[in-house]
Design an enzyme around this catalytic site. Sequence first.
Site, short mmCIF file in Angstrom:
data_model
loop_
_atom_site.label_atom_id
_atom_site.label_comp_id
_atom_site.label_asym_id
_atom_site.label_seq_id
_atom_site.Cartn_x
_atom_site.Cartn_y
_atom_site.Cartn_z
N ARG A 18 0.82 -1.21 0.00
CA ARG A 18 0.00 0.00 0.00
C ARG A 18 0.85 1.26 0.00
O ARG A 18 0.58 2.20 -0.76
CB ARG A 18 -0.96 0.01 1.19
N ASN A 36 -6.04 -2.87 2.21
CA ASN A 36 -5.99 -4.31 2.43
C ASN A 36 -7.41 -4.83 2.58
O ASN A 36 -8.26 -4.16 3.17
CB ASN A 36 -5.21 -4.65 3.70
#
Length: 88
Positions: A18, A36
Amino acid sequence: MIRKRVLVSGTVQGVFFRDTCRRVAGQQGVTGWVRNLPDGRVEAAFEGDPEAVERLVTWCRTGPPDAHVTAVSVHDEPLADATHFEIR
């Protein structure tokens, strides 16, 4: 301008996917978000210039150095007028 939704499978959590995605998006001038999912995948939405968005989608196929991507699904979406890129 285009928008793509991406679902990335494999070893993609706990490997800075990320954060690296956020940095790459910033370098490409792409807006949207990344997060996520509870099932271990990463989901992202990329919005911007078609070539820049495609570069992000291509990046997702390998991810950061410690990731092991096994599958990427990509879907077109309507523009959402995102103004920045965020980690959710």
